[in-house]
Design an enzyme around this catalytic site. Structure first.
Site, PDB file in Angstrom:
ATOM      1  N   GLU A 105      96.368  68.050 -31.401  1.00  0.00           N
ATOM      2  CA  GLU A 105      96.738  69.001 -30.342  1.00  0.00           C
ATOM      3  C   GLU A 105      98.134  68.699 -29.812  1.00  0.00           C
ATOM      4  O   GLU A 105      98.861  69.608 -29.412  1.00  0.00           O
ATOM      5  CB  GLU A 105      95.671  68.978 -29.229  1.00  0.00           C
ATOM      6  CG  GLU A 105      94.394  69.681 -29.697  1.00  0.00           C
ATOM      7  CD  GLU A 105      93.113  69.225 -29.035  1.00  0.00           C
ATOM      8  OE1 GLU A 105      93.159  68.549 -27.992  1.00  0.00           O
ATOM      9  OE2 GLU A 105      92.039  69.550 -29.582  1.00  0.00           O
ATOM     10  N   LYS A 126      90.288  64.904 -23.243  1.00  0.00           N
ATOM     11  CA  LYS A 126      91.340  65.946 -23.235  1.00  0.00           C
ATOM     12  C   LYS A 126      91.654  66.342 -21.780  1.00  0.00           C
ATOM     13  O   LYS A 126      91.663  65.485 -20.915  1.00  0.00           O
ATOM     14  CB  LYS A 126      90.911  67.136 -24.088  1.00  0.00           C
ATOM     15  CG  LYS A 126      90.379  66.722 -25.455  1.00  0.00           C
ATOM     16  CD  LYS A 126      90.213  67.881 -26.370  1.00  0.00           C
ATOM     17  CE  LYS A 126      89.527  67.427 -27.653  1.00  0.00           C
ATOM     18  NZ  LYS A 126      89.619  68.385 -28.723  1.00  0.00           N
ATOM     19  N   ASN A 182      87.281  61.326 -26.150  1.00  0.00           N
ATOM     20  CA  ASN A 182      88.561  61.918 -25.766  1.00  0.00           C
ATOM     21  C   ASN A 182      88.249  63.104 -24.856  1.00  0.00           C
ATOM     22  O   ASN A 182      87.791  64.145 -25.329  1.00  0.00           O
ATOM     23  CB  ASN A 182      89.311  62.389 -27.025  1.00  0.00           C
ATOM     24  CG  ASN A 182      90.561  63.183 -26.689  1.00  0.00           C
ATOM     25  OD1 ASN A 182      91.046  63.155 -25.561  1.00  0.00           O
ATOM     26  ND2 ASN A 182      91.084  63.900 -27.682  1.00  0.00           N
ATOM     27  N   GLU A 224      90.935  63.087 -38.350  1.00  0.00           N
ATOM     28  CA  GLU A 224      90.374  64.235 -37.644  1.00  0.00           C
ATOM     29  C   GLU A 224      90.865  65.528 -38.292  1.00  0.00           C
ATOM     30  O   GLU A 224      91.965  66.017 -37.960  1.00  0.00           O
ATOM     31  CB  GLU A 224      90.831  64.241 -36.187  1.00  0.00           C
ATOM     32  CG  GLU A 224      90.398  63.053 -35.377  1.00  0.00           C
ATOM     33  CD  GLU A 224      90.340  63.389 -33.900  1.00  0.00           C
ATOM     34  OE1 GLU A 224      89.268  63.275 -33.328  1.00  0.00           O
ATOM     35  OE2 GLU A 224      91.363  63.807 -33.332  1.00  0.00           O
TER      36      GLU A 224
HETATM   37  C1  PEP Z   1      89.014  65.419 -30.644  1.00  0.00           C
HETATM   38  O1  PEP Z   1      89.672  66.231 -30.060  1.00  0.00           O
HETATM   39  O2  PEP Z   1      89.495  64.294 -30.832  1.00  0.00           O
HETATM   40  C2  PEP Z   1      87.694  65.803 -31.133  1.00  0.00           C
HETATM   41  C3  PEP Z   1      87.199  65.130 -32.125  1.00  0.00           C
HETATM   42  O3  PEP Z   1      87.061  66.848 -30.523  1.00  0.00           O
HETATM   43  P1  PEP Z   1      85.578  67.404 -30.829  1.00  0.00           P
HETATM   44  O4  PEP Z   1      84.672  66.209 -30.948  1.00  0.00           O
HETATM   45  O5  PEP Z   1      85.242  68.250 -29.639  1.00  0.00           O
HETATM   46  O6  PEP Z   1      85.657  68.172 -32.097  1.00  0.00           O
END
Ligand code: PEP
Length: 247
Positions: free
Chosen positions: A95, A12, A10, A163
């Site tokens: 988010e 983002k 991801n 998550e």
């Molecule tokens: C995410 O935003 O889906 C994520 C898991 O980020 P990170 O791996 O940077 O914690």
């Protein structure tokens, strides 16, 4: 039932055309690990160009609107993302639940809109640190699953990503026991909500500070079927070992 490991980056709000070289390099790593389904959910501006460069890796989007079209300035429909070259889409990332105030009902509607266009869906769930510290993580996430799961949920178009919000981008991860407990709980709840066969086939990913050092231990857990990876998915040097750990 055997479930093919799924490892999804991801990006983002990161990535300009210069980073298409990283997409190509990640696609090359994916080709070395055919046992793993690999994808990158990119900013929408990169989807079309990336789809030409990604090789065996799929290109996905990070959100879609629940409506097919209309007066929704700045939003993108599932059909638009599909036409651009996406084959999967993330819905319900924490988010967006926080920044865009998306409810679980919105998330379920987005998943159905994506499915209607033939996109695969990765549905995100996760608790805050306050909820974890209060000992409420498991019931919170299972309730979020019940409220977000779209009608007709099935393993051939939907995956779940657990998550914990406090693990995203922080370098902190839950203990292996906490991840195992949550993933087992999610699979049990899926059986209750969608039936044992759906639950047995549906992939449940872990996300939150997955990296080259911790991926193998996390992916070895029985009910973990891969990962949703943010920061460690931006380059092949970082993402390659995570993909390899799932292989
Ligand atoms: C995410 O935003 O889906 C994520 C898991 O980020 P990170 O791996 O940077 O914690």
């Amino acid at each position: 039932m055997s479930r093919r490991m799924l490892v999804v980056g991801n990006w983002k709000m990161n990535g300009l055309r210069a980073q298409l070289a990283d997409v190509e390099a990640i696609g090359a790593v994916a080709a070395e690990h055919p046992a793993v389904e690999v994808g990158l959910c990119l900013p929408a501006t990169l989807i079309t160009a990336a789809a030409d460069k990604a090789g065996v890796a799929f290109i996905g989007a990070q959100d879609c609107h629940q409506k097919a079209n209309g007066a929704h300035t700045g939003c993108l429909s599932a059909a638009m993302l599909k036409e651009a070259g996406a084959t999967q889409v993330i819905v319900g990332h924490s988010e967006r639940r926080t920044d865009q105030h998306e409810s679980s009902a919105d998330v379920a509607a987005k998943a159905l809109a994506a499915k209607a266009e033939g996109l695969q869906v990765i549905l995100c769930l996760g608790e805050s640190l306050e909820t974890r510290d209060a000992g409420e993580a498991l019931p919170f996430v299972l309730n979020q699953l019940a409220e977000s799961l779209p009608q007709g949920a099935a393993a051939d178009w939907l995956s779940i990503a657990y998550e914990p919000i406090w693990a995203i981008g922080t370098g902190r991860i839950p203990t292996m026991e906490q991840i195992a407990e949550m993933h087992g709980g999610i699979r049990g709840k899926l059986a209750e909500l969608a039936g044992a066969e759906v639950a047995a086939g549906m992939r449940v990913l872990y996300g939150g500070s997955v990296n080259a050092e911790n991926a193998a231990e996390i992916f070895a857990l029985e009910d973990v079927d891969g990962g949703l990876v943010g920061g460690a998915s931006l380059t092949a040097a970082k993402f390659g070992p995570v993909i390899a750990a799932a292989s």
